[in-house]
Design an enzyme around this catalytic site. Structure first.
Site, PDB file in Angstrom:
ATOM      1  N   GLY A   1       0.853  -1.195   0.000  1.00  0.00           N
ATOM      2  CA  GLY A   1       0.000   0.000   0.000  1.00  0.00           C
ATOM      3  C   GLY A   1       0.886   1.241   0.000  1.00  0.00           C
ATOM      4  N   ALA A   2       2.051   1.106  -0.631  1.00  0.00           N
ATOM      5  CA  ALA A   2       3.111   2.106  -0.505  1.00  0.00           C
ATOM      6  C   ALA A   2       2.772   3.460  -1.131  1.00  0.00           C
ATOM      7  CB  ALA A   2       4.400   1.562  -1.131  1.00  0.00           C
TER       8      ALA A   2
ATOM      9  N   GLY B   1      -0.305   4.799  -0.902  1.00  0.00           N
ATOM     10  CA  GLY B   1      -1.477   5.343  -0.197  1.00  0.00           C
ATOM     11  C   GLY B   1      -1.099   6.441   0.777  1.00  0.00           C
TER      12      GLY B   1
ATOM     13  N   ILE C   1      -1.237   6.637   4.152  1.00  0.00           N
ATOM     14  CA  ILE C   1      -0.356   6.265   5.267  1.00  0.00           C
ATOM     15  C   ILE C   1       0.833   5.445   4.762  1.00  0.00           C
ATOM     16  CG2 ILE C   1      -1.838   4.292   5.907  1.00  0.00           C
ATOM     17  CD1 ILE C   1      -0.840   4.751   8.806  1.00  0.00           C
TER      18      ILE C   1
ATOM     19  N   PHE D   1      -2.088   3.203  15.389  1.00  0.00           N
ATOM     20  CA  PHE D   1      -0.670   3.190  15.745  1.00  0.00           C
ATOM     21  C   PHE D   1      -0.260   4.410  16.561  1.00  0.00           C
ATOM     22  CE2 PHE D   1      -0.421   0.550  11.809  1.00  0.00           C
ATOM     23  CZ  PHE D   1       0.215  -0.558  12.351  1.00  0.00           C
TER      24      PHE D   1
ATOM     25  N   HIS E   1     -13.240  11.793  10.504  1.00  0.00           N
ATOM     26  CA  HIS E   1     -12.137  11.514   9.574  1.00  0.00           C
ATOM     27  C   HIS E   1     -12.279  12.315   8.279  1.00  0.00           C
ATOM     28  CE1 HIS E   1     -11.331   7.990  12.125  1.00  0.00           C
ATOM     29  NE2 HIS E   1     -10.151   7.943  11.548  1.00  0.00           N
TER      30      HIS E   1
ATOM     31  N   LYS F   1     -11.764   8.458   3.536  1.00  0.00           N
ATOM     32  CA  LYS F   1     -11.697   7.197   4.298  1.00  0.00           C
ATOM     33  C   LYS F   1     -12.689   6.186   3.744  1.00  0.00           C
ATOM     34  CE  LYS F   1     -11.809   5.208   8.934  1.00  0.00           C
ATOM     35  NZ  LYS F   1     -10.780   4.224   8.542  1.00  0.00           N
TER      36      LYS F   1
ATOM     37  N   GLY G   1     -11.869   1.675  12.463  1.00  0.00           N
ATOM     38  CA  GLY G   1     -11.410   0.528  13.250  1.00  0.00           C
ATOM     39  C   GLY G   1     -11.151   0.930  14.693  1.00  0.00           C
TER      40      GLY G   1
HETATM   41  N1  NDP Z   1      -3.980   1.577  12.177  1.00  0.00           N
HETATM   42  C1  NDP Z   1      -3.699   2.875  11.941  1.00  0.00           C
HETATM   43  O1  NDP Z   1      -3.126   3.580  12.799  1.00  0.00           O
HETATM   44  C2  NDP Z   1      -4.109   3.476  10.636  1.00  0.00           C
HETATM   45  C3  NDP Z   1      -4.818   2.725   9.760  1.00  0.00           C
HETATM   46  N2  NDP Z   1      -5.184   3.235   8.554  1.00  0.00           N
HETATM   47  C4  NDP Z   1      -5.860   2.306   7.668  1.00  0.00           C
HETATM   48  O2  NDP Z   1      -4.946   1.967   6.630  1.00  0.00           O
HETATM   49  C5  NDP Z   1      -5.681   1.673   5.436  1.00  0.00           C
HETATM   50  C6  NDP Z   1      -5.169   2.553   4.309  1.00  0.00           C
HETATM   51  O3  NDP Z   1      -5.526   3.891   4.576  1.00  0.00           O
HETATM   52  P1  NDP Z   1      -5.127   5.070   3.560  1.00  0.00           P
HETATM   53  O4  NDP Z   1      -3.658   5.086   3.350  1.00  0.00           O
HETATM   54  O5  NDP Z   1      -5.789   6.296   4.045  1.00  0.00           O
HETATM   55  O6  NDP Z   1      -5.857   4.568   2.232  1.00  0.00           O
HETATM   56  P2  NDP Z   1      -5.412   4.846   0.717  1.00  0.00           P
HETATM   57  O7  NDP Z   1      -6.592   4.496  -0.121  1.00  0.00           O
HETATM   58  O8  NDP Z   1      -4.797   6.200   0.621  1.00  0.00           O
HETATM   59  O9  NDP Z   1      -4.233   3.785   0.474  1.00  0.00           O
HETATM   60  C7  NDP Z   1      -4.410   2.421   0.273  1.00  0.00           C
HETATM   61  C8  NDP Z   1      -3.408   2.026  -0.772  1.00  0.00           C
HETATM   62  O10 NDP Z   1      -3.365   0.617  -0.879  1.00  0.00           O
HETATM   63  C9  NDP Z   1      -3.308   0.294  -2.263  1.00  0.00           C
HETATM   64  N3  NDP Z   1      -3.722  -1.089  -2.468  1.00  0.00           N
HETATM   65  C10 NDP Z   1      -4.969  -1.582  -2.598  1.00  0.00           C
HETATM   66  N4  NDP Z   1      -4.921  -2.926  -2.729  1.00  0.00           N
HETATM   67  C11 NDP Z   1      -3.608  -3.256  -2.676  1.00  0.00           C
HETATM   68  C12 NDP Z   1      -2.920  -4.491  -2.765  1.00  0.00           C
HETATM   69  N5  NDP Z   1      -3.569  -5.641  -2.933  1.00  0.00           N
HETATM   70  N6  NDP Z   1      -1.567  -4.480  -2.662  1.00  0.00           N
HETATM   71  C13 NDP Z   1      -0.881  -3.332  -2.499  1.00  0.00           C
HETATM   72  N7  NDP Z   1      -1.493  -2.121  -2.420  1.00  0.00           N
HETATM   73  C14 NDP Z   1      -2.830  -2.102  -2.499  1.00  0.00           C
HETATM   74  C15 NDP Z   1      -4.193   1.317  -2.907  1.00  0.00           C
HETATM   75  O11 NDP Z   1      -3.970   1.384  -4.296  1.00  0.00           O
HETATM   76  P3  NDP Z   1      -5.139   2.009  -5.251  1.00  0.00           P
HETATM   77  O12 NDP Z   1      -5.214   3.455  -4.881  1.00  0.00           O
HETATM   78  O13 NDP Z   1      -4.625   1.732  -6.621  1.00  0.00           O
HETATM   79  O14 NDP Z   1      -6.395   1.278  -4.928  1.00  0.00           O
HETATM   80  C16 NDP Z   1      -3.743   2.568  -2.160  1.00  0.00           C
HETATM   81  O15 NDP Z   1      -2.585   3.127  -2.742  1.00  0.00           O
HETATM   82  C17 NDP Z   1      -7.163   1.904   5.787  1.00  0.00           C
HETATM   83  O16 NDP Z   1      -7.761   0.686   6.173  1.00  0.00           O
HETATM   84  C18 NDP Z   1      -7.072   2.847   6.976  1.00  0.00           C
HETATM   85  O17 NDP Z   1      -8.210   2.807   7.781  1.00  0.00           O
HETATM   86  C19 NDP Z   1      -4.879   4.517   8.193  1.00  0.00           C
HETATM   87  C20 NDP Z   1      -4.218   5.324   9.050  1.00  0.00           C
HETATM   88  C21 NDP Z   1      -3.776   4.885  10.374  1.00  0.00           C
HETATM   89  O1  LIG Z   2      -8.406   5.728   7.554  1.00  0.00           O
HETATM   90  C1  LIG Z   2      -7.783   6.436   8.384  1.00  0.00           C
HETATM   91  O2  LIG Z   2      -7.348   7.560   8.133  1.00  0.00           O
HETATM   92  C2  LIG Z   2      -7.560   5.858   9.721  1.00  0.00           C
HETATM   93  N1  LIG Z   2      -7.931   4.634   9.942  1.00  0.00           N
HETATM   94  C3  LIG Z   2      -7.810   3.928  11.168  1.00  0.00           C
HETATM   95  C4  LIG Z   2      -9.182   3.591  11.722  1.00  0.00           C
HETATM   96  O3  LIG Z   2     -10.095   3.272  10.949  1.00  0.00           O
HETATM   97  O4  LIG Z   2      -9.342   3.619  12.952  1.00  0.00           O
HETATM   98  C5  LIG Z   2      -6.919   4.631  12.162  1.00  0.00           C
HETATM   99  C6  LIG Z   2      -7.045   6.126  12.138  1.00  0.00           C
HETATM  100  O5  LIG Z   2      -8.289   6.476  12.660  1.00  0.00           O
HETATM  101  C7  LIG Z   2      -6.877   6.672  10.740  1.00  0.00           C
END
Ligand code: NDP
Ligand SMILES: O=C(O)C1=N[C@H](C(=O)O)C[C@H](O)C1
Length: 250
Positions: A10-11, A13, A15, A108, A135, A139, A145
């Site tokens: 997800g590099a 995206g 995060i 995190f 958010h 999102k 979550g």
């Molecule tokens: N636990 C934590 O603290 C946090 C969790 N999150 C979670 O992280 C996830 C990502 O969030 P966010 O970065 O905002 O979302 P984004 O949509 O910005 O990023 C997700 C990325 O993953 C890519 N992707 C989709 N499928 C695949 C795959 N099979 N292999 C590799 N890459 C893939 C997407 O590509 P494409 O755009 O082409 O679909 C996109 O670039 C969400 O579930 C979010 O809730 C976010 C922030 C903090």
């Molecule tokens: O999608 C986000 O941005 C985030 N996702 C996680 C969640 O669903 O709890 C963590 C944080 O809230 C950011």
């Protein structure tokens, strides 16, 4: 000492891009792969990745983890969408690969982890508890979550303490007006341009309220937790749910 070989899924995206920079900047880690949608998972094996940081989508995460666990690659997972059924499937995969570790962290950031802990501690002392998560509008899922986990922890704490059900005389005129019901705790989701990731836990008792609020203002807030989780997961086989297990919160 040799560096830990880390890949990010997800590099590209929101995060994931920040995680790529954080891993590159960590003295004890080497970024060996940064994969996006459509890239071959075999690259993880070819690059010798020891740990993967999984930050994709709820639709992709299970396939990615299936691959990682089958190949003995540890994983730190921020992606949301966890259900009991998904956790059971992942646990079964890990049973077949007993040296592999997976950390799933609903959030995190240290502030969010502490919010959950404080809410859990406070929950039994207040008649009413509601969770509001706010958010950015990009999102993918609701409720977050973090909010789901917070509500589950609150509900479990109240059940352990034998707290009475929440007072609520409402007869709702419109579906959804009282939010989603997570184990009896109302959870409300706001999506607003300008926001990143925020949560309020509202607690109420006779004559007083307590509000616990956390704000992630930048994706950098998640990076210390991701790096800590990555360092620890490689020596922690099995499933760990929640970053708090790698922190000394007492
Ligand atoms: N636990 C934590 O603290 C946090 C969790 N999150 C979670 O992280 C996830 C990502 O969030 P966010 O970065 O905002 O979302 P984004 O949509 O910005 O990023 C997700 C990325 O993953 C890519 N992707 C989709 N499928 C695949 C795959 N099979 N292999 C590799 N890459 C893939 C997407 O590509 P494409 O755009 O082409 O679909 C996109 O670039 C969400 O579930 C979010 O809730 C976010 C922030 C903090
Ligand atoms: O999608 C986000 O941005 C985030 N996702 C996680 C969640 O669903 O709890 C963590 C944080 O809230 C950011």
């Amino acid at each position: 000492m040799s560096k830990l070989r880390v890949a990010v899924l997800g590099a590209k995206g929101r995060i994931g891009a920040e995680a790529v920079r954080a891993v590159e900047a960590a003295d004890d880690m080497e970024l060996v792969a940064a994969l996006g949608r459509g890239d071959r998972l075999e690259t993880l094996v070819d690059s010798g990745a020891q740990a993967v940081v999984e930050l994709t989508t709820p639709a992709s995460v299970m396939g990615n983890l299936d691959f990682c666990v089958r190949h003995g690659i540890h994983a730190v997972v921020g992606t949301t969408g966890w259900t009991d059924e998904r956790l059971a499937r992942l646990t079964a995969w890990l049973d077949g690969s007993p040296e592999t570790g997976v950390l799933i962290a609903p959030n995190f950031s240290i502030g969010a982890v502490l919010t959950m802990r404080f809410a859990e501690q406070a929950a039994r002392y207040f008649e009413s508890v509601e969770v509001v998560e706010l958010h950015h509008p990009g999102k993918a899922d609701a409720p977050s979550g973090t909010a789901t986990r917070t509500a589950q922890l609150i509900a479990a704490a109240r059940a352990r303490a034998g707290t009475a059900p929440q007072p609520d005389a409402t007869v709702t005129a419109l579906d959804g007006a009282r939010g989603a019901d997570v184990d009896g705790i109302p959870v409300h989701s706001v999506r607003l341009r300008g926001l990143l990731a925020h949560q309020e836990v509202l607690l109420g008792a006779e004559g007083e309220t307590l509000t616990i609020r956390h704000d992630s203002l930048h994706h950098s807030s998640f990076m210390p937790g991701i790096l800590l989780g990555t360092r620890r997961v490689v020596t922690t086989p099995g499933l760990t749910f929640g970053l708090e297990h790698f922190l000394d919160l007492n």
